[in-house]
Design a protein around this motif. Sequence first.
Motif, PDB file in Angstrom:
ATOM      1  N   UNK A 113       0.803  -1.211   0.000  1.00 24.72           N
ATOM      2  CA  UNK A 113       0.000   0.000   0.000  1.00 24.72           C
ATOM      3  C   UNK A 113       0.835   1.259   0.000  1.00 24.72           C
ATOM      4  N   UNK A 114       1.847   1.311   0.841  1.00 22.76           N
ATOM      5  CA  UNK A 114       2.644   2.531   0.950  1.00 22.76           C
ATOM      6  C   UNK A 114       3.528   2.732  -0.285  1.00 22.76           C
ATOM      7  N   UNK A 115       4.028   1.643  -0.874  1.00 22.38           N
ATOM      8  CA  UNK A 115       4.833   1.761  -2.097  1.00 22.38           C
ATOM      9  C   UNK A 115       3.968   2.245  -3.258  1.00 22.38           C
ATOM     10  N   UNK A 116       2.803   1.619  -3.437  1.00 26.79           N
ATOM     11  CA  UNK A 116       1.919   2.007  -4.540  1.00 26.79           C
ATOM     12  C   UNK A 116       1.388   3.419  -4.332  1.00 26.79           C
ATOM     13  N   UNK A 117       1.157   3.817  -3.087  1.00 23.55           N
ATOM     14  CA  UNK A 117       0.700   5.186  -2.810  1.00 23.55           C
ATOM     15  C   UNK A 117       1.721   6.207  -3.319  1.00 23.55           C
ATOM     16  N   UNK A 118       2.994   5.967  -3.048  1.00 24.25           N
ATOM     17  CA  UNK A 118       4.039   6.873  -3.524  1.00 24.25           C
ATOM     18  C   UNK A 118       4.151   6.823  -5.052  1.00 24.25           C
ATOM     19  N   UNK A 119       4.020   5.612  -5.604  1.00 21.93           N
ATOM     20  CA  UNK A 119       4.072   5.480  -7.060  1.00 21.93           C
ATOM     21  C   UNK A 119       3.007   6.323  -7.746  1.00 21.93           C
ATOM     22  N   UNK A 120       1.760   6.121  -7.345  1.00 24.95           N
ATOM     23  CA  UNK A 120       0.662   6.758  -8.087  1.00 24.95           C
ATOM     24  C   UNK A 120       0.583   8.258  -7.813  1.00 24.95           C
ATOM     25  N   UNK A 406       8.363  11.288 -18.152  1.00 22.62           N
ATOM     26  CA  UNK A 406       8.284   9.964 -18.768  1.00 22.62           C
ATOM     27  C   UNK A 406       8.018   8.891 -17.731  1.00 22.62           C
ATOM     28  N   UNK A 407       8.335   9.223 -16.476  1.00 19.21           N
ATOM     29  CA  UNK A 407       8.081   8.273 -15.393  1.00 19.21           C
ATOM     30  C   UNK A 407       6.613   8.262 -14.984  1.00 19.21           C
ATOM     31  N   UNK A 408       5.817   9.178 -15.557  1.00 22.63           N
ATOM     32  CA  UNK A 408       4.426   9.300 -15.140  1.00 22.63           C
ATOM     33  C   UNK A 408       3.595   8.059 -15.375  1.00 22.63           C
ATOM     34  N   UNK A 409       3.817   7.365 -16.514  1.00 27.16           N
ATOM     35  CA  UNK A 409       2.994   6.204 -16.823  1.00 27.16           C
ATOM     36  C   UNK A 409       3.443   4.929 -16.145  1.00 27.16           C
ATOM     37  N   UNK A 410       4.733   4.829 -15.821  1.00 29.02           N
ATOM     38  CA  UNK A 410       5.278   3.571 -15.294  1.00 29.02           C
ATOM     39  C   UNK A 410       4.639   3.159 -13.966  1.00 29.02           C
ATOM     40  N   UNK A 411       4.527   4.067 -12.975  1.00 22.57           N
ATOM     41  CA  UNK A 411       3.963   3.634 -11.696  1.00 22.57           C
ATOM     42  C   UNK A 411       2.520   3.129 -11.813  1.00 22.57           C
TER      43      UNK A 411
END
Length: 528
Positions: A113-120, A406-411
């Motif tokens: 949860x915390x990793x994906x929160x930072x990603x998105x 460019x990193x916007x779509x990856x997470x």
Amino acid sequence: MSSSVKSDPETAPDNVVDQDAAQLQLNRSWHFIESFAASFCALNFIGTVRSFFFLGLLAGGPAAMWSSYIITMFFMFITAAVLAEICSALPLSGSIYIWAAESAGPKYARFVGIVVAWWVCTAWMTWSASNCQTTANFIVSLLAVYEVDFPGGITMDNFKWRAFIWAISEGILILAIAMNYLPSRWYSRVFKTSLGLMMLDFFLCVIWLPIRVHKTYGFRSAKEVFTGTYNGTGAPAGWNWILSFLFAATTMTGFDAAGHIAEETKNASVIAAKGVFTSAVATGCFGFITTILFLFCTPDLDTLFSLAAPQPFVQIYALALGKGGAVFMTILATLGLIMGTSISIVAASRLIFAVARDGVLPLSWWIGRVSKDGQPRNAVTVMYVFGAALLCVILASNVAFTSLVSAGGIPIIAAYGLIGLFRLTMTPNSFRSTKFKLGVFKRPMYAATAFFQAILFSVIVSPFFFPVTAKSFNFACVILGTVTIFAIIMYFVTPEDKWLKRETVRQALAAGDLTPTESTTIAKPEKE
């Protein structure tokens, strides 16, 4: 219990509603049209097709573009269905990181949860800023149409030109942010206006553009469109073709936005899930039609690659429609992009609000506040500060700015894939309360989601031009890795009792597994 991990008050049992009603802070006033538009307009199919069209031509040419688009549509529709299933069971602001956490099960939920929160958060915030530069490119391309000389030339190597682009981009960001301070009942008009502008843009391209192309430089042949190939990346032939998925995937990533406004949507367990799925289908179908249309209506490749404007479509419109037509289409595209950027800020600000409400961001106590009318305006302000600061990178180097965005779509792609993987391996039988059931096809759909998103991930982190140099190196993987490191640090420094305790996850999973009959039974008081 984390304030984000809770049941939908409109569908939860009565004994849960009282507790959750006190936690629910956002004003619930939107319906299906707003839910649909949150994703459909943020994705802006016609704007993204125009923005990434030339990357598609470089990677494989016309044949690769339309064929990879069909494959991407098929798998993205499956991905949207998988997300809609869990959205129906957990219709919450900041939804995607909660969906990923709950899909991972109690043991790994907090870490995921915390990793994906930072990603998105990174993805949606950088995407909103990049949209501002995309819009600025449309406007300044009129200088090339009217052959206006700019001191130092129209090139990103010219500092004066970069400063010009930066100033316009900052102004566009202010306009997009300003609309987010409107009351929710007024902002509903922004959703509808954006939809109207996009469809007007689309229908003018479908009707007016072909008529004028026929009378000017002429259509591309069916052979060119359906069999023509091109290698402008320098990659081996097979990988050059695979890189065409970058074009298709970019135009169809972000349909989770409908879930981010779920706490402001009435009957969210049904409407938000429909918004996620239908926006993905509509974006894919309209995006494919637009791609085929442009493949027939653009000049030959030699002419295309000789166009020098930052947004070559403005010059294409000038060739086909004349200068006046190009000005009109540029104004229409610009208004649509500003509206779309404002709507993407809606999704991003709700995501930031939800993460802050859970206490895992600096200044969470302030960011997680809402206004008297139930709007997360402090989170909108954070969006402005971040976006304005990010746009300043243009002044230093356009390569640096391009690497950041460019990193916007990856997470988001990574988050989609993780949800599919965890639903397949960790929680395949959970969330029985969903009203968007996948039935006997659920396991193959989970597997297909994980498989295809992994392919897209490898494409987006790959260098686009070969041989790889310092200038062509794709820093997206480095940026994602850096964000992940910060997320892991936050995982260790944030006490478990502050965010996503195992017991909290178990409660949310249990609530998501309640069928309507079981919910009704729990809600009824026992007779003495």
